[in-house]
Design a protein around this motif. Structure first.
Motif, PDB file in Angstrom:
ATOM      1  N   LEU A 154      -0.915   6.328   2.604  1.00 50.83           N
ATOM      2  CA  LEU A 154      -0.346   5.662   1.674  1.00 50.83           C
ATOM      3  C   LEU A 154      -0.549   4.360   2.090  1.00 50.83           C
ATOM      4  O   LEU A 154      -0.569   3.228   3.240  1.00 50.83           O
ATOM      5  CB  LEU A 154       1.195   5.175   1.257  1.00 50.83           C
ATOM      6  CG  LEU A 154       1.088   5.265  -0.085  1.00 50.83           C
ATOM      7  CD1 LEU A 154       0.524   5.423  -1.180  1.00 50.83           C
ATOM      8  CD2 LEU A 154       2.423   4.697  -0.311  1.00 50.83           C
ATOM      9  N   GLN A 155      -1.911   3.487   0.647  1.00 50.61           N
ATOM     10  CA  GLN A 155      -2.404   2.456   1.460  1.00 50.61           C
ATOM     11  C   GLN A 155      -2.337   1.719   0.050  1.00 50.61           C
ATOM     12  O   GLN A 155      -2.852   2.754  -1.422  1.00 50.61           O
ATOM     13  CB  GLN A 155      -4.112   2.699   2.010  1.00 50.61           C
ATOM     14  CG  GLN A 155      -4.190   1.252   2.486  1.00 50.61           C
ATOM     15  CD  GLN A 155      -5.127   1.324   3.490  1.00 50.61           C
ATOM     16  OE1 GLN A 155      -5.332   2.244   3.433  1.00 50.61           O
ATOM     17  NE2 GLN A 155      -6.099   0.299   3.625  1.00 50.61           N
ATOM     18  N   TYR A 156      -1.478   0.575   0.253  1.00 54.60           N
ATOM     19  CA  TYR A 156      -2.308  -0.411  -1.193  1.00 54.60           C
ATOM     20  C   TYR A 156      -2.660  -1.045  -1.454  1.00 54.60           C
ATOM     21  O   TYR A 156      -3.922  -1.919  -0.313  1.00 54.60           O
ATOM     22  CB  TYR A 156      -0.054  -0.985  -1.420  1.00 54.60           C
ATOM     23  CG  TYR A 156       0.564  -0.449  -1.429  1.00 54.60           C
ATOM     24  CD1 TYR A 156       0.384   0.758  -2.466  1.00 54.60           C
ATOM     25  CD2 TYR A 156       1.660  -0.904  -1.239  1.00 54.60           C
ATOM     26  CE1 TYR A 156       1.649   1.680  -2.718  1.00 54.60           C
ATOM     27  CE2 TYR A 156       3.017   0.096  -1.520  1.00 54.60           C
ATOM     28  CZ  TYR A 156       3.164   1.061  -1.657  1.00 54.60           C
ATOM     29  OH  TYR A 156       4.385   1.959  -2.411  1.00 54.60           O
ATOM     30  N   ALA A 157      -3.175  -1.717  -2.961  1.00 51.24           N
ATOM     31  CA  ALA A 157      -4.518  -2.670  -2.695  1.00 51.24           C
ATOM     32  C   ALA A 157      -4.077  -3.873  -2.224  1.00 51.24           C
ATOM     33  O   ALA A 157      -3.195  -4.157  -2.296  1.00 51.24           O
ATOM     34  CB  ALA A 157      -4.331  -2.311  -4.262  1.00 51.24           C
ATOM     35  N   GLY A 158      -5.462  -4.275  -1.768  1.00 51.46           N
ATOM     36  CA  GLY A 158      -5.317  -5.591  -0.808  1.00 51.46           C
ATOM     37  C   GLY A 158      -4.307  -5.370   0.587  1.00 51.46           C
ATOM     38  O   GLY A 158      -4.284  -6.710   1.084  1.00 51.46           O
ATOM     39  N   SER A 193      -0.891   1.044  -6.720  1.00 49.09           N
ATOM     40  CA  SER A 193      -0.287   0.412  -5.970  1.00 49.09           C
ATOM     41  C   SER A 193       1.358  -0.722  -7.228  1.00 49.09           C
ATOM     42  O   SER A 193       0.520  -1.225  -8.686  1.00 49.09           O
ATOM     43  CB  SER A 193      -1.189  -1.176  -5.833  1.00 49.09           C
ATOM     44  OG  SER A 193      -1.928  -0.276  -4.951  1.00 49.09           O
ATOM     45  N   PRO A 194       1.863  -0.049  -6.389  1.00 51.13           N
ATOM     46  CA  PRO A 194       3.433  -0.350  -7.734  1.00 51.13           C
ATOM     47  C   PRO A 194       3.235  -2.474  -8.236  1.00 51.13           C
ATOM     48  O   PRO A 194       3.399  -2.488  -9.723  1.00 51.13           O
ATOM     49  CB  PRO A 194       4.991  -0.585  -7.068  1.00 51.13           C
ATOM     50  CG  PRO A 194       4.430   0.644  -6.103  1.00 51.13           C
ATOM     51  CD  PRO A 194       3.236   0.691  -5.754  1.00 51.13           C
ATOM     52  N   ASP A 228       8.969  -3.436  -8.961  1.00 54.24           N
ATOM     53  CA  ASP A 228       9.115  -4.221  -7.639  1.00 54.24           C
ATOM     54  C   ASP A 228       9.659  -2.317  -6.778  1.00 54.24           C
ATOM     55  O   ASP A 228      10.565  -2.621  -8.229  1.00 54.24           O
ATOM     56  CB  ASP A 228      10.685  -5.467  -7.358  1.00 54.24           C
ATOM     57  CG  ASP A 228      11.112  -4.831  -6.229  1.00 54.24           C
ATOM     58  OD1 ASP A 228      10.705  -3.955  -5.035  1.00 54.24           O
ATOM     59  OD2 ASP A 228      12.268  -5.984  -6.238  1.00 54.24           O
ATOM     60  N   ASP A 229       8.806  -1.697  -6.131  1.00 51.00           N
ATOM     61  CA  ASP A 229      10.052  -0.754  -5.788  1.00 51.00           C
ATOM     62  C   ASP A 229      11.045  -0.575  -5.639  1.00 51.00           C
ATOM     63  O   ASP A 229      11.484   0.276  -4.623  1.00 51.00           O
ATOM     64  CB  ASP A 229       7.976   0.215  -5.065  1.00 51.00           C
ATOM     65  CG  ASP A 229       7.879   0.260  -3.526  1.00 51.00           C
ATOM     66  OD1 ASP A 229       8.870  -1.316  -3.077  1.00 51.00           O
ATOM     67  OD2 ASP A 229       7.314   0.501  -3.308  1.00 51.00           O
TER      68      ASP A 229
END
Length: 196
Positions: free
Chosen positions: A19-23, A67-68, A74-75
């Motif tokens: 899992l990877q988030y934007a930015g 990406s939440p 806010d996860d």
């Protein structure tokens, strides 16, 4: 999947560690390993090394696609992760994890240069998490006996987003974390790529 022990925790990283988030330039397993290596580099306690590895565990339970923060969510990963870690470890692991978001809010409020260390996703999440702390919030944060541990954890967190750093395969990670959790520190992986 019920979480009752270290193997259950590590199975989550096998399933969702990519899992990877934007930015963010690293995925979850890369980020976890780099964070733990910073803790190992300064000879932090076994508990703090485990907290460093598992501090973002709660992200693996996200219910929002992508990406939440890009969706204004806010996860609450620090709460989710610490609640799960309480089932496996004592408070010396779970409480710094619970406080590592508050530690970011604290550091931004007391160190003007700290914001420049945050990744794009971390800046987005900061606002969702309440922004810089007020003085009253700082006082409540520092009343927790683990606040300094959380600050150290947060500093390792920000340094652990370096793209292109190699990590060992999952069997080596499992062996090291198992040894660490069981008090056998001789497996400290100094031969592996360490942070600069």
């Amino acid at each position: 999947m019920p979480i009752n022990n270290l193997n259950d925790l590590l199975s989550l990283y096998e399933e969702s560690g990519q899992l990877q988030y934007a930015g963010e330039p690293v995925n979850q397993i890369e980020h976890a390993w780099q964070s733990m290596q910073w803790a190992a580099k300064v000879n932090a306690s076994a508990s703090m090394q485990l907290a460093a590895f598992f501090h973002d565990l709660g992200h693996l339970f996200q219910q929002v696609a992508g990406s939440p923060t890009l969706q204004g969510v806010d996860d609450k990963h620090e709460r989710i992760g610490s609640a799960i870690l309480e089932r496996v470890f004592d408070s010396s692991v779970s409480v710094p994890v619970a406080l590592h978001v508050d530690a970011k809010r604290y550091l931004v409020s007391v160190d003007r240069s700290y914001m420049s260390q945050l990744s794009d996703d971390s800046i987005r999440s900061l606002e969702l998490q309440g922004g810089p702390m007020t003085q009253a919030e700082q006082g409540r944060f520092k009343a927790n006996p683990f606040w300094r541990h959380a600050v150290k954890l947060r500093q390792w967190d920000e340094r652990s987003k370096e793209a292109g750093r190699s990590i060992p395969d999952m069997s080596e990670i499992k062996a090291f974390l198992s040894a660490l959790a069981n008090g056998r520190h001789e497996l400290k992986p100094m031969r592996l790529a360490m942070p600069r």
